[in-house]
Design a protein around this motif. Structure first.
Motif, PDB file in Angstrom:
ATOM      1  N   ASN B 335       0.783  -1.232   0.000  1.00 49.62           N
ATOM      2  CA  ASN B 335       0.000   0.000   0.000  1.00 49.62           C
ATOM      3  C   ASN B 335       0.813   1.280   0.000  1.00 49.62           C
ATOM      4  N   LYS B 340       2.952  -5.096  -6.769  1.00 51.38           N
ATOM      5  CA  LYS B 340       1.864  -6.070  -6.882  1.00 51.38           C
ATOM      6  C   LYS B 340       2.451  -7.455  -6.684  1.00 51.38           C
ATOM      7  N   GLU B 440      -0.206 -17.191 -19.439  1.00 51.55           N
ATOM      8  CA  GLU B 440      -1.044 -17.448 -20.609  1.00 51.55           C
ATOM      9  C   GLU B 440      -1.796 -16.187 -21.042  1.00 51.55           C
ATOM     10  N   GLU B 441      -2.313 -15.439 -20.061  1.00 53.58           N
ATOM     11  CA  GLU B 441      -3.192 -14.329 -20.422  1.00 53.58           C
ATOM     12  C   GLU B 441      -2.460 -13.030 -20.675  1.00 53.58           C
ATOM     13  N   ASP B 442      -1.490 -12.738 -19.825  1.00 58.31           N
ATOM     14  CA  ASP B 442      -0.860 -11.422 -19.922  1.00 58.31           C
ATOM     15  C   ASP B 442       0.566 -11.497 -20.430  1.00 58.31           C
ATOM     16  N   ASN B 446       4.664 -10.152 -17.879  1.00 58.28           N
ATOM     17  CA  ASN B 446       3.839  -9.859 -16.706  1.00 58.28           C
ATOM     18  C   ASN B 446       3.980 -10.929 -15.640  1.00 58.28           C
ATOM     19  N   ARG B 449       7.293 -10.621 -13.960  1.00 58.08           N
ATOM     20  CA  ARG B 449       7.310  -9.471 -13.068  1.00 58.08           C
ATOM     21  C   ARG B 449       6.592  -9.781 -11.760  1.00 58.08           C
ATOM     22  N   ARG B 498       1.201   5.818  -3.804  1.00 55.64           N
ATOM     23  CA  ARG B 498       2.166   4.749  -3.585  1.00 55.64           C
ATOM     24  C   ARG B 498       3.449   5.140  -4.306  1.00 55.64           C
ATOM     25  N   GLU B 501       3.536   4.690  -7.944  1.00 55.55           N
ATOM     26  CA  GLU B 501       2.640   5.571  -8.698  1.00 55.55           C
ATOM     27  C   GLU B 501       3.336   6.872  -9.071  1.00 55.55           C
ATOM     28  N   LEU B 502       4.370   7.194  -8.305  1.00 57.16           N
ATOM     29  CA  LEU B 502       5.098   8.418  -8.620  1.00 57.16           C
ATOM     30  C   LEU B 502       5.744   8.306  -9.996  1.00 57.16           C
ATOM     31  N   THR B 503       6.171   7.096 -10.368  1.00 60.22           N
ATOM     32  CA  THR B 503       6.713   6.964 -11.730  1.00 60.22           C
ATOM     33  C   THR B 503       5.595   6.660 -12.726  1.00 60.22           C
ATOM     34  N   ARG B 504       4.629   5.846 -12.290  1.00 59.39           N
ATOM     35  CA  ARG B 504       3.566   5.473 -13.217  1.00 59.39           C
ATOM     36  C   ARG B 504       2.849   6.713 -13.744  1.00 59.39           C
ATOM     37  N   PHE B 505       2.541   7.639 -12.839  1.00 64.51           N
ATOM     38  CA  PHE B 505       1.769   8.811 -13.256  1.00 64.51           C
ATOM     39  C   PHE B 505       2.656   9.988 -13.638  1.00 64.51           C
TER      40      PHE B 505
END
Ligand SMILES: Nc1ncnc2c1ncn2[C@@H]1O[C@H](COP(=O)(O)OP(=O)(O)O)[C@@H](O)[C@H]1O
Ligand SMILES: [Mg+2]
Lengths: 320, 511
Positions: B335, B340, B440-442, B446, B449, B498, B501-505
């Motif tokens: 958090n 993840k 399989e899906e991603d 992913n 990671r 988080r 998020e500082l890099t994500r956004f």
């Protein structure tokens, strides 16, 4: 060194000033405050969503039938009746899993959207798999939804590598707050999920025209596979799209939802599904912080408007 | 709405403050009155020594007498116990405390275990007074021996140090000193040297006795009792090591018996052997705390605390005590940092397993299970099985892989293989299943990671829970867990960004 860091990292202050919504704030201030847990099944179960949508006159692919128990699986041909094309999907599926799109059949051989031909037995097996929970979270028993096929409008063909583009609308307290279009890519395997590598194009909330686009959280302007200029994207029947989002609030009572809408070439925009925990990448696609928008709605948008009035208000740029 | 957040936060904050105050007070109390320390090292003071006596009965009545150690300058007896099925046990206090075991005739090999727990007797170290012993009896020696003895004593006059020290030195010379060879013409054992030295000391009117005991070294198995000579010199009994001549009891030597008699006397048995094993008790320092609490008159409060529980239960509680901290770390990683991971507590469980297996071999065996498991799972997915049978099959894969690794590990005596069984089977199966579905899906990127993030989280958790200091503190000062509880709850109201998020956004801000 410091320069490099400041390039890839924003400070919390910067994000805050730009009204960016973080995951913690989304969960705490919006989802847990606006979405009552008891209402979740309304969006998590596609049968319920669909029935509700029909009651509220929201355009959605018509329900052909549902199958609840294994022994009903053999009735599939009766349920289909005269339909030549239909879609089979798990009621509680997600991420496109377990969806079988049939475009043609003669009761023995079934042709799927990708052109693959499968037998009746394979269709039967697929239904049986859905019922026993192969595609639902945690392997719970599930129901099978059979619905009409959407004939996707071809106007987005240049913008998407296979797959079907859809419009995602974040609806806050009934007001469409932010929108984007999701375009499949080779990387996303023809699926329109952003975390799998689909392109997200932020759309101007009052016009439906492209604002900005991202791929894997990074800005782009050109579709990586079709080379279409993403900034040329414009969604027709924009008002009708927003109407669906706005009505979805009345229909579910959930204050913070994402509505997924596809465009049928004859019937116009249709709601495919609703999501009570929509992701945050939409902000990057729009280049606009969501918290800022939501706060603005909280502060300045009138309450007690009906669905149509809310859309009017939004289309008018947040004024009467 | 915002107001509500603030009031919840306020309440939690007050709770946090209260818990900090309570924890601080109780910590002060424990340190001051119970002698708890922040360092885990203090727990080394308690030893348990096990004496294993085995013999074959001769068919007559059996009588075994065992000499038990007594409180000394260095050590105090905390507790002792004996395991001897079918024997009648009596205590005899005639000079030194003895245990007398009697039984009717028996015919199979007999095993008797005597266990004693000792702790460093810091309070009395070096303070006890010795009573002057009677003058020693003049040994009965023939003339020739007396002559040699005199010569040896003459030799010592030119040397420095206490008489016993010098004598031991002469007796231990290699090759043997000619005088020594003629005094003790045959093969020289430690006992004989001891006896000879005592004779010479007696000639010089120095009282002496033989001392038997055990050197405390952790994890030592199958020790034999060591022998030392004690002599009354300068108004004190002083102990001399027969091997080196060094004076003084080593800090870690426990005396089991003083005097000539054997440690254990067995009537009605033959082929006897006596072996010692020494173990440093992990948490017994809390028994000491109980002891001290009694002295400090705090018994009532103490009894209610976990430290008055039996050892085994204490160990379980010690293990549990570190979990809240691990949970706090997970909450922070998810958090506040925003990694993840697969499943919320999966990384914590991996970390717990790593503590048991050791880091390197644990990581290797985890990777082997994961890789082989995912390969097998890849074959499974072609079969399109339903979820429950599919995950069940994966569980069985995991079991088979673990078995194979254990067998291979045993064959080639590789720790890595042996550590496989410490990973929780079901958790491993879920990790494999989750990773395969994501794969399989991603896509592989992913999935990798997710695995890497989970491992990073597990390693960070491991670094904390494997730390002796931290484990000691969360156990000895368990009130800290209330502080952690409210910290976790406060984090539940953290609505800030988080770290990731500082890099994500960042693109949103940088344009
Ligand atoms: N009725 C339909 N007609 C045509 N395609 C459909 C239909 N329903 C779903 N699909 C396809 O499947 C995808 C996922 O459908 P959706 O209902 O959103 O399920 P999920 O919850 O698994 O995401 C859609 O994006 C679309 O491509
Ligand atoms: Mg969907």
């Amino acid at each position: 060194m410091f320069k490099l860091l400041s390039k890839i990292f924003a400070t919390p202050k910067e994000l805050h000033e730009n009204g960016v919504l973080g995951m913690n704030a989304r969960n705490y201030k919006f989802i847990s405050k606006c979405n009552k847990r008891s209402l979740y099944p309304l969006v998590d179960n596609k049968v319920i969503t669909k029935t509700l949508a029909q009651e509220h006159e929201i355009n959605t692919p018509k329900l052909i039938g549902i199958i609840e128990y294994q022994h009903e699986a053999k009735n599939i041909l009766d349920i289909i009746g005269d339909y030549k094309e239909f879609v089979i999907k798990p009621a509680q599926g997600s991420g496109g899993r377990g969806i079988l799109v049939v475009t043609e059949h003669n009761k023995e051989i079934f042709t799927t959207a990708s052109g693959r031909k499968i037998t009746y037995n394979e269709v039967y097996q697929h239904i049986s798999n859905i019922l026993s929970g192969l595609y639902s979270l945690g392997g719970r028993y599930d129901n099978v939804v059979i619905e009409e096929l959407v004939h996707f409008s071809s106007i987005f063909n240049n913008f998407s590598y296979q797959g079907v583009p859809d419009v995602r609308i974040i609806v806050y307290k009934g007001f469409p707050a932010m929108t984007m279009m999701r375009l499949a890519t080779k990387m996303s395997g023809g699926r329109a999920n952003l975390h799998q590598g689909a392109v997200g194009v932020g759309l101007d909330i009052s016009t439906g025209k492209a604002l900005n686009a991202v791929l894997k959280d990074k800005p782009v302007t050109i579709h990586p596979d079709t080379n279409a200029n993403l900034m040329d994207l414009a969604v027709p029947l924009w008002r009708e799209h927003l109407d669906i989002g706005s009505k979805a609030y009345d229909m579910t009572g959930l204050g913070y939802i994402g509505a997924d809408i596809v465009l049928d070439k004859d019937k116009g925009p249709m709601m495919l599904e609703l999501n009570a925990r929509p992701g945050l990448a939409i902000q990057i696609a729009n280049g606009i912080g969501l918290q800022k928008v939501l706060k603005n709605i909280d502060k300045h948008y009138p309450k007690n408007l009906n669905a149509k009035e809310r859309v009017d208000f939004v289309l008018n740029g947040g004024k009467f | 709405m915002i107001k509500k957040i603030k009031s919840v936060r306020f309440v939690l904050f007050v709770c946090l403050l209260i818990s900090i105050i309570v924890a601080a007070t109780s910590t002060y109390y424990k340190v001051k009155y119970w002698g708890f320390s922040f360092k885990p090292k203090q727990s080394t003071g308690v030893w348990s020594i096990e004496e294993h006596i085995s013999f074959m009965p001769t068919g007559e009545k059996i009588k075994v007498s065992i000499t038990t150690p007594e409180d000394s300058d260095n050590f105090k007896v905390l507790d002792d116990s004996i395991i001897a099925t079918g024997y009648v046990v009596k205590t005899e206090k005639n000079g030194q405390k003895k245990l007398i075991l009697t039984s009717n005739p028996r015919n199979s090999e007999q095993n008797i275990y005597y266990r004693v727990m000792l702790f460093d007797n810091e309070d009395t170290k070096g303070l006890t007074k010795d009573i002057k012993p009677q003058a020693p009896k003049i040994p009965q020696l023939d003339e020739r021996q007396i002559a040699i003895a005199k010569e040896i004593i003459e030799l010592t006059k030119e040397m420095e140090g206490d008489l016993p020290e010098k004598l031991i030195h002469i007796f231990n010379q290699k090759p043997a000193h000619p005088l020594v060879s003629s005094y003790l013409p045959f093969k020289i054992s430690q006992e004989e040297i001891a006896a000879a030295i005592r004779e010479l000391l007696a000639i010089e009117k120095v009282s002496s006795r033989v001392v038997k005991g055990v050197k405390l070294e952790e994890g030592k198995k199958s020790l034999e009792a060591d022998l030392m000579v004690e002599a009354y010199i300068r108004n004190k009994w002083r102990v001399y090591n027969i091997g080196t001549g060094k004076r003084g009891i080593p800090g870690d030597f426990v005396i089991f018996q003083r005097g000539d008699k054997g440690l254990v006397d067995i009537e009605g048995g033959e082929d006897s052997s006596i072996q010692f094993s020494v173990l440093k008790s992990l948490s017994s320092n809390f028994d000491l705390a109980s002891h001290r609490a009694r002295i400090a008159d705090q018994q009532a409060y103490f009894d209610s605390s976990i430290f008055s529980l039996p050892l085994n239960e204490q160990n379980i509680i010690k293990w549990l005590s570190v979990f809240p901290l691990a949970i706090l770390i997970i909450v922070i990683i998810r958090n506040v940092i925003g990694l993840k991971t697969m499943g919320t507590f999966t990384p914590m469980l991996i970390a717990m397993s790593l503590v048991q297996t050791g880091f390197v071999s644990g990581m290797i065996s985890f990777s082997i299970i994961l890789i082989i498991g995912m390969l097998l799972r890849g074959l499974l997915s072609k079969l399109n099985l339903l979820l429950v049978p599919r995950i069940s099959a994966v569980v069985i894969f995991v079991i088979i892989i673990m078995q194979a690794m254990t067998i291979i590990g045993q064959k080639f005596s590789l720790n890595i293989g042996l550590s496989a069984v410490f990973f929780p089977i079901i958790i491993m199966a879920w990790i494999i299943e989750r990773a395969s579905i994501t794969w399989e899906e991603d896509g592989a990127a992913n999935a990798t990671r997710e695995i890497v993030f989970s491992l990073i989280t597990a390693v960070m958790t491991y670094l904390v829970v494997s730390n002796e200091y931290i484990r000691h503190i969360t156990y000895a000062f368990g009130e800290i867990n209330y502080v952690i509880l409210f910290l976790v709850m406060l984090l539940g109201t953290y609505t800030g960004y988080r770290l990731l998020e500082l890099t994500r956004f960042a693109p949103l801000v940088k344009g």
